[in-house]
Motif scaffolding. Structure first.
Motif, PDB file in Angstrom:
ATOM      1  N   ASP A 118     -36.536 -35.611 -12.122  1.00  0.00           N
ATOM      2  CA  ASP A 118     -35.949 -35.521 -10.779  1.00  0.00           C
ATOM      3  C   ASP A 118     -34.513 -35.008 -10.787  1.00  0.00           C
ATOM      4  O   ASP A 118     -33.799 -35.147  -9.805  1.00  0.00           O
ATOM      5  N   SER A 165     -31.544 -31.902 -11.225  1.00  0.00           N
ATOM      6  CA  SER A 165     -31.324 -30.636 -10.529  1.00  0.00           C
ATOM      7  C   SER A 165     -31.228 -29.495 -11.527  1.00  0.00           C
ATOM      8  O   SER A 165     -30.739 -29.668 -12.644  1.00  0.00           O
ATOM      9  N   LYS A 223     -40.164 -33.415  -9.692  1.00  0.00           N
ATOM     10  CA  LYS A 223     -39.395 -33.667  -8.475  1.00  0.00           C
ATOM     11  C   LYS A 223     -38.013 -33.041  -8.584  1.00  0.00           C
ATOM     12  O   LYS A 223     -37.027 -33.557  -8.073  1.00  0.00           O
ATOM     13  N   THR A 268     -34.826 -30.647  -8.096  1.00  0.00           N
ATOM     14  CA  THR A 268     -34.133 -30.122  -6.915  1.00  0.00           C
ATOM     15  C   THR A 268     -33.223 -28.972  -7.334  1.00  0.00           C
ATOM     16  O   THR A 268     -33.161 -28.575  -8.492  1.00  0.00           O
ATOM     17  N   GLY A 269     -32.494 -28.439  -6.352  1.00  0.00           N
ATOM     18  CA  GLY A 269     -31.572 -27.351  -6.628  1.00  0.00           C
ATOM     19  C   GLY A 269     -32.212 -25.999  -6.401  1.00  0.00           C
ATOM     20  O   GLY A 269     -33.315 -25.876  -5.863  1.00  0.00           O
ATOM     21  N   GLN A 270     -31.516 -24.954  -6.815  1.00  0.00           N
ATOM     22  CA  GLN A 270     -31.959 -23.580  -6.614  1.00  0.00           C
ATOM     23  C   GLN A 270     -32.374 -22.948  -7.940  1.00  0.00           C
ATOM     24  O   GLN A 270     -31.924 -23.350  -9.014  1.00  0.00           O
ATOM     25  N   ASN A 292     -42.324 -28.640  -6.785  1.00  0.00           N
ATOM     26  CA  ASN A 292     -41.121 -29.429  -6.980  1.00  0.00           C
ATOM     27  C   ASN A 292     -40.457 -29.615  -5.627  1.00  0.00           C
ATOM     28  O   ASN A 292     -41.133 -29.538  -4.590  1.00  0.00           O
ATOM     29  N   GLN A 293     -39.167 -29.854  -5.616  1.00  0.00           N
ATOM     30  CA  GLN A 293     -38.417 -30.000  -4.368  1.00  0.00           C
ATOM     31  C   GLN A 293     -37.240 -29.027  -4.355  1.00  0.00           C
ATOM     32  O   GLN A 293     -36.146 -29.342  -3.912  1.00  0.00           O
ATOM     33  N   LEU A 294     -37.521 -27.826  -4.843  1.00  0.00           N
ATOM     34  CA  LEU A 294     -36.475 -26.801  -4.915  1.00  0.00           C
ATOM     35  C   LEU A 294     -36.113 -26.299  -3.517  1.00  0.00           C
ATOM     36  O   LEU A 294     -36.928 -26.359  -2.595  1.00  0.00           O
ATOM     37  N   SER A 295     -34.912 -25.787  -3.389  1.00  0.00           N
ATOM     38  CA  SER A 295     -34.432 -25.296  -2.097  1.00  0.00           C
ATOM     39  C   SER A 295     -33.710 -23.970  -2.312  1.00  0.00           C
ATOM     40  O   SER A 295     -33.655 -23.438  -3.421  1.00  0.00           O
ATOM     41  N   ASN A 338     -42.900 -25.413  -2.807  1.00  0.00           N
ATOM     42  CA  ASN A 338     -41.522 -25.899  -2.657  1.00  0.00           C
ATOM     43  C   ASN A 338     -41.106 -25.638  -1.213  1.00  0.00           C
ATOM     44  O   ASN A 338     -40.435 -24.642  -0.920  1.00  0.00           O
ATOM     45  N   ASN A 348     -38.941 -26.412   0.799  1.00  0.00           N
ATOM     46  CA  ASN A 348     -37.546 -26.221   1.199  1.00  0.00           C
ATOM     47  C   ASN A 348     -36.964 -24.901   0.717  1.00  0.00           C
ATOM     48  O   ASN A 348     -35.808 -24.602   1.006  1.00  0.00           O
TER      49      ASN A 348
END
Length: 594
Positions: A296, A298, A318, A320-322, A338-341, A364, A366
């Motif tokens: 989880d 980044s 899980k 995050t990040g770009q 994942n929860q990438l943005s 993803n 986001n």
């Protein structure tokens, strides 16, 4: 120096020459000699208990002495006693892992052979056997993400170096059951260990920290628990390949700083947590597989600036990040689910040759912004999946410059209304999904004329109009044709039934298809089709439909399945002679890596 200190011997017996572990057929004098040596390397409470693997192995060695096959060394010092001790250790491994029920006995426990001869040459387990990575040359991620390597005539079992020290222990797929004994840590010369695809349980023994010359360690596809030992970056500095994938391991990833010879690391399909900022000083790491965990942390900009990774798979976590822009210099990138943005990294339109051949970032939600205008510069791409995100705008024309593309999935984003993108130059394309891409146009005629290798075509959930082009019949390899939830009209062309390989056909929620149209030829019991799923509107004659849909029934049809795009059997994509990613399309959501 004793392998076990007295502090490690909880519950030890008081008599160091105990006969309680001796078998009935073993001479007491011989037992006392053997026991007196082995007490240096195994705790006495293990040797005193006749039900333990250590006691059974000690009795085996005592019988070896009684049969004049080996002598009890005069010194307990390992440098003197190592040949005796390593045979004892292999006997412990045999009994600890239910050796009598192994699929192959591999010469183990053969009274007439030295431990260095406890092996067989096999051909049928090549894909599950790790050999010296400098000899095997190359890496593959095989079915279901398994790490595989090896060559013909693989040796399965034990081998020794010129000094007679065990340096090779490879027993894959042989029904080993039970915990790994800590005494394996005595085999200081071990370089290659593969116990892939067995039923080994328990944790990685703390005593494995003494295996300082390990080059290869493969414990993949077992039932192991616990965490990765913290000593890994201090004690396993020679390690080149480590695979602990497909186990039940957990905890945070340890620091890999200092493992400057590590080239391939597979930790996928476990329960690891925490961040991925532990690889900064692994200068040779080319393969990093971390998918299907609970990571989880980044992404951070320098992630790929310190490691020369070629295969990077962190899917189904899980994170995050770009996505950093230098991911385009990696041959295989899989970050899906994942929860990438943020935006898909921009591609500069210059003379740079990008290395990326496989890019999967679906799931993803986001991730936003538009598909990079110059994405067509990624000319090595064979697999591109940006579906199921929050991308906007439209599909850029430069996608048509991806001439090597075999797999293109862009569906289920938030695109603006657009015409059908021109993709006629993608002649190598095998799978195309433009599902839910807000396309308001007719199906172009070039679809059947130029992209002749299509196996999957998913155009469902758009606003397609006009008739189904008759020349789609030229797509003779077609297996999945998904046209549901559009505004198609007119009769179904008879030529469409020339698609003899069709497995799945959906035409539901196309109200303008002629009501008197029949797809009865497809349903004929004596027909050539192997249809596994057919969905159409109830107004059509379709005796073999798995489901027929009423005009206002939005719950009807396979278009409602969010996993439809990723539930098919996939095809292998070989990117170079020594690196490949083969996808399998497992129906289990947790295993949908591809």
């Amino acid at each position: 120096v004793a392998f076990f200190t007295r502090g490690e011997r909880n519950g030890t017996s008081s008599n160091r020459n105990s006969l309680s572990g001796k078998a009935a057929d073993v001479n007491p004098v011989v037992w006392t000699q053997v026991y007196g040596l082995l007490i240096t390397y195994s705790p006495d409470y293990k040797l005193d208990n006749p039900n333990t693997a250590q006691s059974r192995a000690a009795n085996f060695m005592a019988r070896q002495v009684q049969g004049a096959l080996v002598d009890v060394p005069e010194s307990r010092d390992y440098d003197v006693a190592y040949q005796f001790v390593q045979e004892y250790v292999m006997a412990i491994l045999y009994y600890s892992t239910d050796g009598p029920n192994w699929d192959r006995q591999l010469g183990f426990m053969d009274n007439g052979d030295d431990v260095c001869a406890w092996h067989e040459t096999v051909d049928d387990l090549v894909s599950a056997t790790f050999q010296d990575v400098t000899v095997a040359g190359g890496f593959e991620q095989g079915p279901n993400g398994h790490v595989i390597a090896g060559g013909e005539d693989s040796v399965m079992g034990v081998q020794c170096n010129e000094a007679g020290e065990v340096d090779y222990l490879v027993i894959p797929n042989n029904n080993l059951k039970g915990d790994l004994p800590p005494e394996v840590g005595l085999l200081e010369a071990l370089q290659h260990v593969s116990l892939y695809k067995n039923k080994i349980s328990g944790s990685i023994p703390n005593a494995f920290q003494y295996l300082n010359d390990l080059h290869t360690l493969v414990l993949e596809d077992n039932e192991m628990t616990g965490s990765i030992p913290d000593y890994i970056n201090e004690q396993w500095t020679e390690l080149q390949l480590l695979s602990l994938a497909y186990n039940n391991l957990d905890g945070e990833l340890p620091d890999f700083d200092g493992m400057d010879k590590l080239t391939q690391l597979a930790l996928n399909h476990n329960g690891f947590t925490g961040a991925i900022d532990v690889f900064d000083n692994t200068p040779l790491l080319e393969v990093l597989l971390l998918s299907n965990n609970e990571l989880d942390g980044s992404f951070y900009p320098s992630l790929l600036q310190t490691i020369p990774v070629r295969l990077f798979d962190v899917s189904n976590n899980k994170l995050t990040g770009q996505i950093p822009p230098d991911f385009y210099d990696v041959e295989i990138v899989d970050v899906h689910n994942n929860q990438l943005s943020g935006n898909v990294p921009a591609v500069l339109w210059d003379d740079y040759d990008y290395a990326i051949r496989f890019f999967s970032a679906y799931g993803n939600p986001n991730m936003e912004g538009e598909i990079p205008l110059h994405i067509g510069k990624l000319t090595a791409l064979r697999h591109l999946d940006l579906s199921g995100n929050g991308l906007t705008g439209s599909i850029p024309p430069s996608v048509n410059h991806l001439f090597n593309l075999e797999y293109l999935y862009l569906g289920n984003n938030d695109f603006d209304s657009q015409d059908f993108p021109y993709l006629a130059d993608l002649e190598k394309l095998q799978e195309l999904s433009l599902r839910a891409c807000a396309i308001e146009d007719a199906i172009p005629h070039w679809m059947g004329e130029w992209i002749s290798n299509l196996v999957l075509l998913d155009l469902s959930d758009n606003a397609l109009s006009g008739v189904i082009p008759p020349n789609l019949s030229q797509l003779i390899e077609m297996r999945f044709l998904l046209l549901g939830n559009n505004q198609l009209e007119g009769p179904i062309p008879d030529s469409l039934w020339d698609l003899r390989n069709l497995n799945m056909f959906t035409l539901d929620h196309n109200d303008q298809i002629a009501a008197d149209t029949s797809i009865g030829d497809v349903c004929a019991d004596d027909g050539p089709f192997d249809l596994q799923l057919v969905v159409a509107d109830c107004s059509l004659e379709c005796s073999c439909c798995d489901e027929c849909c009423q005009p206002n029934d939005t719950s009807c049809g396979v278009s409602n399945s969010p996993n439809l795009d990723h539930g098919y059997d996939r095809f292998g994509f070989d990117f170079s002679d020594d690196l490949s990613f083969e996808a399998t399309g497992d129906d289990d959501d947790d295993d949908q890596d591809n």
